[in-house]
Design a protein around this motif. Structure first.
Motif, PDB file in Angstrom:
ATOM      1  N   UNK A 152      12.790 -36.861  -0.132  1.00 27.16           N
ATOM      2  CA  UNK A 152      13.987 -36.141   0.285  1.00 27.16           C
ATOM      3  C   UNK A 152      15.170 -37.077   0.551  1.00 27.16           C
ATOM      4  N   UNK A 153      14.888 -38.318   0.914  1.00 25.13           N
ATOM      5  CA  UNK A 153      15.957 -39.281   1.186  1.00 25.13           C
ATOM      6  C   UNK A 153      15.654 -40.573   0.439  1.00 25.13           C
ATOM      7  N   UNK A 154      16.640 -41.057  -0.323  1.00 22.04           N
ATOM      8  CA  UNK A 154      16.461 -42.270  -1.122  1.00 22.04           C
ATOM      9  C   UNK A 154      17.632 -43.206  -0.859  1.00 22.04           C
ATOM     10  N   UNK A 155      17.329 -44.406  -0.353  1.00 23.26           N
ATOM     11  CA  UNK A 155      18.353 -45.384  -0.018  1.00 23.26           C
ATOM     12  C   UNK A 155      18.261 -46.568  -0.981  1.00 23.26           C
ATOM     13  N   UNK A 156      19.311 -46.753  -1.771  1.00 22.99           N
ATOM     14  CA  UNK A 156      19.335 -47.816  -2.777  1.00 22.99           C
ATOM     15  C   UNK A 156      20.521 -48.753  -2.594  1.00 22.99           C
ATOM     16  N   UNK A 157      21.225 -48.667  -1.492  1.00 23.48           N
ATOM     17  CA  UNK A 157      22.467 -49.410  -1.338  1.00 23.48           C
ATOM     18  C   UNK A 157      22.238 -50.917  -1.369  1.00 23.48           C
ATOM     19  N   UNK A 177      12.812 -30.757 -12.443  1.00 23.03           N
ATOM     20  CA  UNK A 177      12.938 -29.395 -11.936  1.00 23.03           C
ATOM     21  C   UNK A 177      12.368 -29.240 -10.539  1.00 23.03           C
ATOM     22  N   UNK A 178      11.482 -30.154 -10.135  1.00 24.06           N
ATOM     23  CA  UNK A 178      10.811 -30.034  -8.848  1.00 24.06           C
ATOM     24  C   UNK A 178      11.377 -30.985  -7.792  1.00 24.06           C
ATOM     25  N   UNK A 179      12.443 -31.680  -8.123  1.00 26.19           N
ATOM     26  CA  UNK A 179      13.026 -32.629  -7.176  1.00 26.19           C
ATOM     27  C   UNK A 179      13.528 -31.918  -5.930  1.00 26.19           C
ATOM     28  N   UNK A 180      13.243 -32.530  -4.759  1.00 29.08           N
ATOM     29  CA  UNK A 180      13.728 -31.986  -3.486  1.00 29.08           C
ATOM     30  C   UNK A 180      14.678 -32.976  -2.814  1.00 29.08           C
ATOM     31  N   UNK A 181      15.209 -33.910  -3.588  1.00 27.99           N
ATOM     32  CA  UNK A 181      16.066 -34.952  -3.041  1.00 27.99           C
ATOM     33  C   UNK A 181      17.313 -34.341  -2.395  1.00 27.99           C
ATOM     34  N   UNK A 182      17.554 -34.702  -1.128  1.00 25.03           N
ATOM     35  CA  UNK A 182      18.691 -34.178  -0.387  1.00 25.03           C
ATOM     36  C   UNK A 182      19.735 -35.248  -0.091  1.00 25.03           C
ATOM     37  N   UNK A 183      19.302 -36.501   0.049  1.00 26.84           N
ATOM     38  CA  UNK A 183      20.223 -37.576   0.384  1.00 26.84           C
ATOM     39  C   UNK A 183      20.015 -38.746  -0.557  1.00 26.84           C
ATOM     40  N   UNK A 184      21.105 -39.230  -1.147  1.00 25.87           N
ATOM     41  CA  UNK A 184      21.048 -40.389  -2.033  1.00 25.87           C
ATOM     42  C   UNK A 184      22.164 -41.346  -1.664  1.00 25.87           C
ATOM     43  N   UNK A 185      21.798 -42.557  -1.251  1.00 25.15           N
ATOM     44  CA  UNK A 185      22.767 -43.612  -0.959  1.00 25.15           C
ATOM     45  C   UNK A 185      22.628 -44.684  -2.028  1.00 25.15           C
ATOM     46  N   UNK A 186      23.595 -44.730  -2.939  1.00 25.09           N
ATOM     47  CA  UNK A 186      23.567 -45.688  -4.031  1.00 25.09           C
ATOM     48  C   UNK A 186      24.822 -46.553  -3.982  1.00 25.09           C
ATOM     49  N   UNK A 187      25.353 -46.744  -2.768  1.00 25.30           N
ATOM     50  CA  UNK A 187      26.570 -47.531  -2.576  1.00 25.30           C
ATOM     51  C   UNK A 187      26.317 -49.010  -2.855  1.00 25.30           C
ATOM     52  N   UNK A 188      27.401 -49.719  -3.137  1.00 26.11           N
ATOM     53  CA  UNK A 188      27.354 -51.177  -3.354  1.00 26.11           C
ATOM     54  C   UNK A 188      26.409 -51.554  -4.492  1.00 26.11           C
ATOM     55  N   UNK A 189      26.517 -50.882  -5.626  1.00 27.69           N
ATOM     56  CA  UNK A 189      25.683 -51.188  -6.782  1.00 27.69           C
ATOM     57  C   UNK A 189      26.496 -51.405  -8.057  1.00 27.69           C
ATOM     58  N   UNK A 190      27.830 -51.334  -7.928  1.00 29.59           N
ATOM     59  CA  UNK A 190      28.720 -51.564  -9.067  1.00 29.59           C
ATOM     60  C   UNK A 190      28.360 -50.680 -10.267  1.00 29.59           C
ATOM     61  N   UNK A 191      28.231 -49.398 -10.010  1.00 35.85           N
ATOM     62  CA  UNK A 191      27.872 -48.484 -11.088  1.00 35.85           C
ATOM     63  C   UNK A 191      29.048 -48.244 -12.041  1.00 35.85           C
ATOM     64  N   UNK A 192      30.271 -48.440 -11.572  1.00 32.54           N
ATOM     65  CA  UNK A 192      31.442 -48.328 -12.432  1.00 32.54           C
ATOM     66  C   UNK A 192      31.689 -46.915 -12.937  1.00 32.54           C
ATOM     67  N   UNK A 193      32.629 -46.804 -13.865  1.00 29.24           N
ATOM     68  CA  UNK A 193      33.001 -45.490 -14.398  1.00 29.24           C
ATOM     69  C   UNK A 193      31.895 -44.879 -15.245  1.00 29.24           C
ATOM     70  N   UNK A 194      31.110 -45.712 -15.939  1.00 27.57           N
ATOM     71  CA  UNK A 194      29.998 -45.180 -16.736  1.00 27.57           C
ATOM     72  C   UNK A 194      28.967 -44.514 -15.817  1.00 27.57           C
TER      73      UNK A 194
END
Length: 398
Positions: A152-157, A177-194
């Protein structure tokens, strides 16, 4: 040749993890075999099997913080039921925080490799932030997220996913289809516009009518019928420009799940702020928005203020450090009486003149919904607050 664990790590294992489960006779031979330079992977797995069998009742708690490579190998093999050949153990881990402060693998992205096989566990919170996970590690992680139905919570910062790794993660969650993910922190990863373009696809709500028609042609579109369960998303400090911001804004116009979004520390500028403004006029769920440190200037602030006049859901707005001066602050202040839901407005490190502050005073006299106005280090001082003491109950932070 496989890497060999340092002696100090082995000492920690025997001292803290297995103090009562092994006799000295049993552990000596195992230590010698495990530290010899000629040990192969089969011997290592066999030894870990032996360890796990004896520690399964002690090592796993509802929340586990992994700090050493051996703990890492054991925990993920337990989660993957590698040691459950005779149903001795069923994992009940709810929260896992991975913290490996030293280099064990030559490529740190391989730390995440065992996660690619975790698809059905009790794990609900996974925190693998600040682990130097590369794009390849993100691809490995995506393989598990495509099937996982418990996290439910995934922290990748603070990793190094970049556009490739982040795109893989977003696409995997989108397909699940079965994902229950509610919180995703993917900050500070330089994902850019793509990476932001992948966010758009991930967040946008499907047109059900068109999809049902399309499904008669392609069954691969079935996953798009499920709306995302995500309610909180942190995309801060990811080198997203106005182009990526426009993509995210398009998704916000139709998204019906997100209640918190952070785009702090990016490069949206005025054009991006205008796109967010258009999204706020149509979005009916977003309650907290952080646009701090984006250099939106007065023009961007004016665009956001215009959206506030018609928005009926936003509760918290953060516009710290955006180079907003008198004209932009005037626009924000004059919009407040038209808004009935905004309760917190943060304007740290912008530039209040006496004239700009007078517009806020006038809005408070008219009446607005604000409960907190934070103007720390903006040029507003305590003597400026005296005039408000009898006209508003809003808390002013200076």
């Amino acid at each position: 040749m496989d890497e060999v664990l340092p002696n100090e790590i082995l000492h920690k294992i025997w001292t803290f993890i297995l103090p009562v489960k092994f006799s000295e006779t049993n552990t000596t031979g195992a230590k010698d075999a495990f530290t010899t330079s000629s040990c192969n992977r089969r011997m290592r797995v066999s030894f870990l099997d032996y360890l796990a069998f004896h520690i399964h009742g002690h090592f796993i708690k509802s929340e586990t913080i992994v700090k050493t490579p051996v703990e890492y190998l054991i925990i993920f093999n337990l989660l993957n039921n590698t040691y459950d050949r005779h149903n001795f153990y069923r994992p009940s881990l709810k929260t896992l925080r991975l913290r490996l402060p030293f280099i064990y693998y030559r490529d740190k992205s391989t730390r995440i490799y065992p996660l690619s096989t975790i698809s059905d566990t009790s794990l609900e919170i996974l925190d693998i932030s600040e682990n130097s996970i590369t794009a390849q590690g993100g691809v490995y992680l995506a393989k598990s997220l495509e099937f996982n139905c418990t996290i439910r919570e995934l922290y990748l910062q603070g990793n190094k996913l970049n556009r490739e790794g982040s795109t893989a993660v977003f696409h995997a969650i989108e397909k699940n289809n079965k994902s229950v993910l509610e919180l995703l922190d993917i900050s500070c990863n330089e994902i850019g516009d793509r990476g932001a373009l992948a966010v758009e696809s991930f967040l946008e709500e499907p047109n059900i009518t068109l999809l049902i028609e399309a499904m008669t042609i392609s069954s691969n579109l079935q996953h798009k019928i499920k709306r995302t369960s995500l309610t909180q998303l942190n995309l801060g400090f990811n080198v997203i420009t106005h182009i990526g911001t426009q993509a995210i804004a398009r998704a916000l116009e139709t998204n019906k799940s997100l209640v918190y979004l952070s785009l702090a520390g990016n490069y949206m500028n005025v054009t991006g702020a205008e796109a967010i403004s258009r999204a706020l006029k149509n979005n009916n769920t977003l309650k907290k928005l952080d646009l701090s440190s984006n250099n939106i200037n007065c023009e961007g602030a004016s665009a956001i203020a215009n959206a506030l006049k018609s928005n009926t859901v936003l509760v918290t707005l953060v516009l710290d450090e955006n180079n907003i001066m008198t004209d932009g602050l005037k626009a924000l202040a004059t919009a407040l009486p038209f808004n009935s839901t905004l309760e917190e407005l943060f304007l740290w490190h912008n530039y209040f003149s006496k004239i700009a502050w007078s517009y806020f005073v006038d809005s408070f006299k008219i009446g607005c919904s604000l409960k907190l106005l934070s103007v720390v280090e903006t040029g507003v001082y305590e003597e400026d607050l005296n005039i408000l003491s009898f006209v508003t109950n809003t808390i002013i932070e200076i």
